[in-house]
Design an enzyme around this catalytic site. Structure first.
Site, PDB file in Angstrom:
ATOM      1  N   VAL A  80       0.826  -1.209   0.000  1.00  0.00           N
ATOM      2  CA  VAL A  80       0.000   0.000   0.000  1.00  0.00           C
ATOM      3  C   VAL A  80       0.860   1.259   0.000  1.00  0.00           C
ATOM      4  O   VAL A  80       0.585   2.199  -0.750  1.00  0.00           O
ATOM      5  CB  VAL A  80      -0.958   0.008   1.215  1.00  0.00           C
ATOM      6  CG1 VAL A  80      -1.675   1.348   1.346  1.00  0.00           C
ATOM      7  CG2 VAL A  80      -1.963  -1.135   1.102  1.00  0.00           C
ATOM      8  N   GLU A  81       1.890   1.288   0.822  1.00  0.00           N
ATOM      9  CA  GLU A  81       2.682   2.509   0.997  1.00  0.00           C
ATOM     10  C   GLU A  81       3.477   2.909  -0.250  1.00  0.00           C
ATOM     11  O   GLU A  81       3.491   4.070  -0.631  1.00  0.00           O
ATOM     12  CB  GLU A  81       3.650   2.368   2.181  1.00  0.00           C
ATOM     13  CG  GLU A  81       2.994   2.427   3.530  1.00  0.00           C
ATOM     14  CD  GLU A  81       2.508   3.819   3.915  1.00  0.00           C
ATOM     15  OE1 GLU A  81       2.888   4.822   3.280  1.00  0.00           O
ATOM     16  OE2 GLU A  81       1.731   3.888   4.869  1.00  0.00           O
TER      17      GLU A  81
END
Length: 171
Positions: A80-81
């Site tokens: 996600v990051e």
């Protein structure tokens, strides 16, 4: 804006030196082969080289295990990051795989640390994530929201948990 949490600052200081991870060679091979093939199947990721993927996964496992958190959850956070982009920089200046804010280097007195270094980024990220998980007494939703700076909202934690279930869940 710096987080002046002295406990987290101390945890990062202590983490900036140590590690080891798998209980035996068989467990290591099974996990690394499985996770490596999952990464290889993601055509959009920048970790194209198998040797690089294995090095990355060994470090993820090592740092997550050192911190006492799930390596698979760390993979979901990275998914996600930064979408597995070692050189990712967010609009607010967070850097690397786990999107670490540069102010942490000043906070712990290690201004020469390179947040684009795979090992350094994973060490900081896993330490921070574990600190928030402890602070939230094992509540992943709240810990992930703290990690993202969005405590009180669930969009980010839900996204990470979705990636964990869909891509990285491991038994």
């Amino acid at each position: 804006m710096p987080n002046h949490d002295p406990e987290l600052r101390q945890a990062l200081r202590e983490a900036a030196s140590a590690a080891e991870s798998f209980p035996n060679r068989f467990d290591a091979e099974v996990w690394l082969v499985d996770m490596q093939s999952r990464l290889a199947g993601m055509k959009w990721i920048k970790l194209k080289n198998r040797k690089r993927r294995l090095e990355f996964l060994r470090l993820v496992h090592q740092e997550a295990t050192r911190a006492g958190i799930s390596p698979e959850m760390v993979l979901a956070v990275i998914h996600v990051e930064s979408a597995f982009d070692r050189f990712a920089v967010s609009r607010v200046g967070a850097q690397g795989y786990m999107q670490i804010m540069p102010f942490w280097k000043r906070e712990i007195g290690r201004e020469d640390d390179n947040l684009m270094s795979m090992a350094t980024n994973l060490r900081y990220g896993c330490t921070i994530l574990k600190h928030y998980l402890d602070k939230e007494k094992g509540n992943w939703i709240r810990a992930l929201a703290r990690y993202n700076g969005s405590l009180g909202r669930t969009t980010y934690p839900e996204k990470v948990l979705d990636r964990w279930q869909r891509y990285w869940f491991y038994q």
